[in-house]
Design a protein around this motif. Structure first.
Motif, short mmCIF file in Angstrom:
data_model
loop_
_atom_site.label_atom_id
_atom_site.label_comp_id
_atom_site.label_asym_id
_atom_site.label_seq_id
_atom_site.Cartn_x
_atom_site.Cartn_y
_atom_site.Cartn_z
N GLU A 10 0.78 -1.14 0.07
CA GLU A 10 0.04 -0.03 0.18
C GLU A 10 0.87 1.30 -0.05
OE1 GLU A 10 -3.63 -0.33 0.70
OE2 GLU A 10 -3.84 1.80 0.45
N ASN A 13 6.32 -0.16 1.35
CA ASN A 13 7.33 -0.70 2.05
C ASN A 13 7.46 -2.16 1.99
OD1 ASN A 13 7.71 1.56 3.34
ND2 ASN A 13 6.38 1.18 5.28
N ASP A 59 -8.53 -1.06 8.32
CA ASP A 59 -8.74 -1.80 9.71
C ASP A 59 -8.53 -3.11 9.37
OD1 ASP A 59 -9.85 -1.66 12.15
OD2 ASP A 59 -11.81 -1.68 11.46
N GLU A 94 1.03 -0.26 16.36
CA GLU A 94 -0.07 0.86 17.10
C GLU A 94 -1.41 0.42 16.84
OE1 GLU A 94 0.83 3.49 18.60
OE2 GLU A 94 2.89 3.32 18.54
N TYR B 16 7.68 10.01 -3.55
CA TYR B 16 7.07 8.94 -4.34
C TYR B 16 7.19 9.31 -5.87
CZ TYR B 16 4.81 6.20 -0.45
OH TYR B 16 4.54 5.58 0.77
N HIS B 51 3.09 8.08 15.95
CA HIS B 51 2.77 7.15 14.82
C HIS B 51 4.33 6.76 13.93
CE1 HIS B 51 -1.54 7.33 14.29
NE2 HIS B 51 -1.45 6.68 15.34
N THR B 54 4.05 4.77 10.80
CA THR B 54 3.73 5.63 9.44
C THR B 54 4.89 6.25 9.02
OG1 THR B 54 1.39 5.75 10.30
CG2 THR B 54 2.11 7.10 8.57
N VAL B 57 7.81 5.21 5.99
CA VAL B 57 7.90 5.38 4.65
C VAL B 57 9.45 6.00 4.45
CG1 VAL B 57 5.52 5.02 3.95
CG2 VAL B 57 6.59 7.38 4.71
N PRO B 207 -11.67 3.95 10.92
CA PRO B 207 -11.99 3.00 12.23
C PRO B 207 -10.94 2.75 12.98
CG PRO B 207 -13.22 2.44 10.25
CD PRO B 207 -12.32 3.60 9.86
N VAL B 208 -9.87 2.38 12.22
CA VAL B 208 -8.51 2.00 12.86
C VAL B 208 -8.39 2.97 14.11
CG1 VAL B 208 -6.88 2.61 11.25
CG2 VAL B 208 -6.60 0.62 12.73
N MET B 209 -8.23 4.32 13.65
CA MET B 209 -7.89 5.31 14.53
C MET B 209 -8.71 5.32 15.85
SD MET B 209 -5.62 7.41 12.82
CE MET B 209 -5.57 9.13 13.73
N THR B 340 -4.91 9.90 1.61
CA THR B 340 -3.65 9.35 2.45
C THR B 340 -2.55 9.27 1.97
OG1 THR B 340 -4.10 7.28 2.00
CG2 THR B 340 -5.42 8.15 3.80
N PRO B 342 -0.62 6.57 1.01
CA PRO B 342 -0.58 5.55 -0.02
C PRO B 342 -1.58 6.17 -1.26
CG PRO B 342 -1.48 4.76 2.04
CD PRO B 342 -1.39 6.12 2.26
N ARG B 345 0.57 8.17 -3.27
CA ARG B 345 1.43 7.27 -3.73
C ARG B 345 1.15 6.74 -5.26
NH1 ARG B 345 2.28 1.50 -3.62
NH2 ARG B 345 4.22 0.96 -4.29
#
Lengths: 153, 423
Positions: A10, A13, A59, A94, B16, B51, B54, B57, B207-209, B340, B342, B345
């Motif tokens: 994505e 990496n 997620d 995280e 990128y 973070h 993140t 990169v 949601p992951v946040m 975001t 990505p 990118r």
């Protein structure tokens, strides 16, 4: 051994790590590298060993470049009996709950179609101080050694 | 001679793009230019200090400079001299065959409601840069007080919320400065209300946040306005339902999520904010939150220093980021403040193909000199070796449980960058 490294990425990496694994193995083996998004599920070959590097995104989802592959697998439903693969995950602790879900999904997808996993799947944690390549090279060497007796030459 | 390409902005989109161009052609001499003496833009100064995954990169981007022959030209500002630029865009274009602007969008959008100018109303981008030790915001001194209201429901709002909600020990492994952690500890925030205009199901955060907040040890989390939320965006609602009630009832800090409230005005006494007023879009109900500070986190816009609107206006293909062959726009500077890292990118990869096609169709007739000309004209610019010295200075003799201690002043960065040549 003939080896194909497939990556699902994505952020890039997993692609970079796959390039590193390719360089590492190339001296002793013939190694091809492909983005999962460019790989046709119909082209799996029993005479090759597959090393899959797959991150996790959002997620706990498959990363963007693995999604078209997953869709193609669902559509083509290839019989992967006799195909051997090892899988290396990339995640970020995280996001603890979903940290290795991407590679888990990819593993389940491949085994559900009959492919056989070689050795354990491990997941690198991007938030740890370990570098992915420090984990991955020893892991790849061990998996290739295990695959030597399994993959038809 | 190689085709020379200048990418202005060493953030994720610029890096990128350089990466994607390098994969398409191996005969390009690419330089990434940044107004800061250090590379990586948003990854260093926008992504939250806790973070670090993140920020990983950066290891990809470092390879551009270390293995791919991409040059870093730091401490050089391109644009309007009235905004302090060292070189105009036209002057830069005289030196490079291709110029790409990837300077992002860093200005905070404003609410446009009365009272926004009151003391105690802060903006998320400014605060994030301050917490990330951006030299521009070193003097920013946010007195947040015990009761904070965050207006906005994107990932940046959640970053702010999470940093405010953390205990000091929860910054272990980050590069959040001790001075910031100490300041927050002294501030002793007690309540954090985070208020979104949209209903919960349409909130913009990932949601992951929200799930990540489940790790916080010193905070009680309450989610209001979920009752009549419709199903649909299942993961977002599921994450909110799961986090509702997190933590001990007597925790030192309480976070309250509220949805469906449009900001109406900030009110205050003696020029300082004391209340934030909202109204409910559907039934007109009023919500008044007494507070010591308000942080608006409602997105970003152009800071006008690069004449973005003019460039977009005359672009032959704005969608693709083509102003004209030889001049391109990338990342948020092109697409607006959406998407975001990505996503940008993928965007950079598409733009790289377009640039390669344009170069194929009409190869530059006379090759322009590129970085050589810049280096002979400006003795103030930094290079990648200089950044490595800054990096070494920032990661030496670290305090406990931190992965980096950033230099916060440009002059300190420049001194560190020069350190080796002077000895």
């Amino acid at each position: 051994m003939d080896i194909t490294i497939l990556y699902g990425t994505e952020t890039g990496n997993a692609e970079m790590l796959s390039e590193d694994i390719q360089s590492h193995l190339e001296g002793d083996h013939s190694v091809e590298l492909s983005n999962l998004s460019d790989f046709d599920p119909g082209s799996f070959d029993k005479n090759r060993f597959y090393i899959v590097v797959c991150s996790t995104y959002g997620d706990g989802e498959l990363p963007a470049s693995a999604q078209p592959f997953a869709e193609a697998m669902e559509a083509a439903k290839p019989d992967l009996a006799g195909i051997h693969f090892a899988i290396f995950g990339m995640g970020d602790m995280e996001y603890e709950e979903t940290f290795n879900n991407g590679s888990k999904r990819m593993e389940d997808l491949l085994t559900a179609h009959g492919a056989k996993k070689v050795g354990e799947r491990i997941t690198h944690d991007a938030s740890s101080s370990d570098l992915a390549e420090d984990l991955a090279m020893d892991w790849a060497d061990a998996r290739v050694a295990e695959a030597a007796g399994l993959v038809e030459a | 001679m190689s085709v020379t390409i200048a990418i202005v902005g060493a953030g994720p989109s610029g890096c990128y793009l350089a990466q994607a161009l390098g994969k398409l052609r191996d005969d390009l001499a690419i330089d990434i230019i940044d107004r800061m003496p250090v590379p990586y833009g948003l990854v260093r100064y926008g992504v939250a200090p806790d973070h670090q995954g993140t920020k990983g990169v950066i290891r990809q981007f470092a390879r551009l400079f270390e293995r791919e022959g991409v040059g870093f030209v730091g401490n050089l500002r391109i644009g309007d001299p009235e905004h302090g630029a060292d070189l105009t865009l036209d002057e830069l274009r005289d030196l490079y065959d291709v110029v790409v602007l990837a300077t992002g969008l860093s200005a905070d959008r404003t609410l446009g409601v009365p009272g926004e100018e009151l003391e105690g109303v802060f903006r998320a981008g400014t605060l994030t840069r301050h917490w990330n030790d951006h030299p521009d915001e070193a003097a920013h001194n946010p007195a947040l007080g015990e009761r904070v209201v965050i207006v906005g429901n994107g990932n940046v709002a959640i970053d702010i919320l999470r940093i405010l909600a953390k205990e000091t020990h929860e910054f272990e492994g980050s590069d959040f400065g001790d001075h910031h952690a100490t300041r927050l500890e002294q501030t002793a925030v007690r309540t954090i209300d985070i208020v979104g205009r949209s209903p919960a199901a349409h909130a913009k955060f990932d949601p992951v946040m929200i799930r990540e907040l489940g790790k916080l040890s010193g905070v009680r989390i309450v989610v209001e306005d979920l009752d009549d939320a419709t199903e649909g965006e299942d993961k977002r609602l599921a994450a909110l339902r799961e986090i509702d009630g997190h933590g001990a009832a007597d925790a030192a800090k309480t976070v309250t999520f509220r949805f469906g409230w449009a900001p109406e005005r900030a009110a205050g006494t003696d020029g300082r904010v004391t209340e934030m007023h909202f109204h409910n879009a559907s039934d007109g109900a009023e919500l008044v939150l007494a507070c010591d500070s308000v942080i608006t986190a409602i997105g970003f816009e152009d800071d006008t220093s690069m004449n973005r609107s003019g460039l977009v206006g005359r672009a032959s293909d704005a969608e693709a980021g083509v102003v004209e062959p030889g001049l391109y726009l990338a990342g948020w500077f092109k697409r607006g403040p959406r998407g975001t890292i990505p996503e940008n990118r993928a965007d950079a990869q598409a733009l790289a193909k377009r640039i390669a096609a344009d170069l194929e169709a009409a190869p530059p007739s006379g090759t322009r000199p590129g970085a050589t000309a810049l280096r002979s004209r400006f003795d103030t610019i930094t290079d990648y070796e200089g950044w490595l010295r800054i990096d070494a200075a920032e990661t030496a003799d670290l305090p406990d449980a931190r992965c980096r201690r950033k230099l916060t002043r440009v002059e300190d960065m420049l001194a560190a960058a020069r350190a080796k040549t002077e000895t």
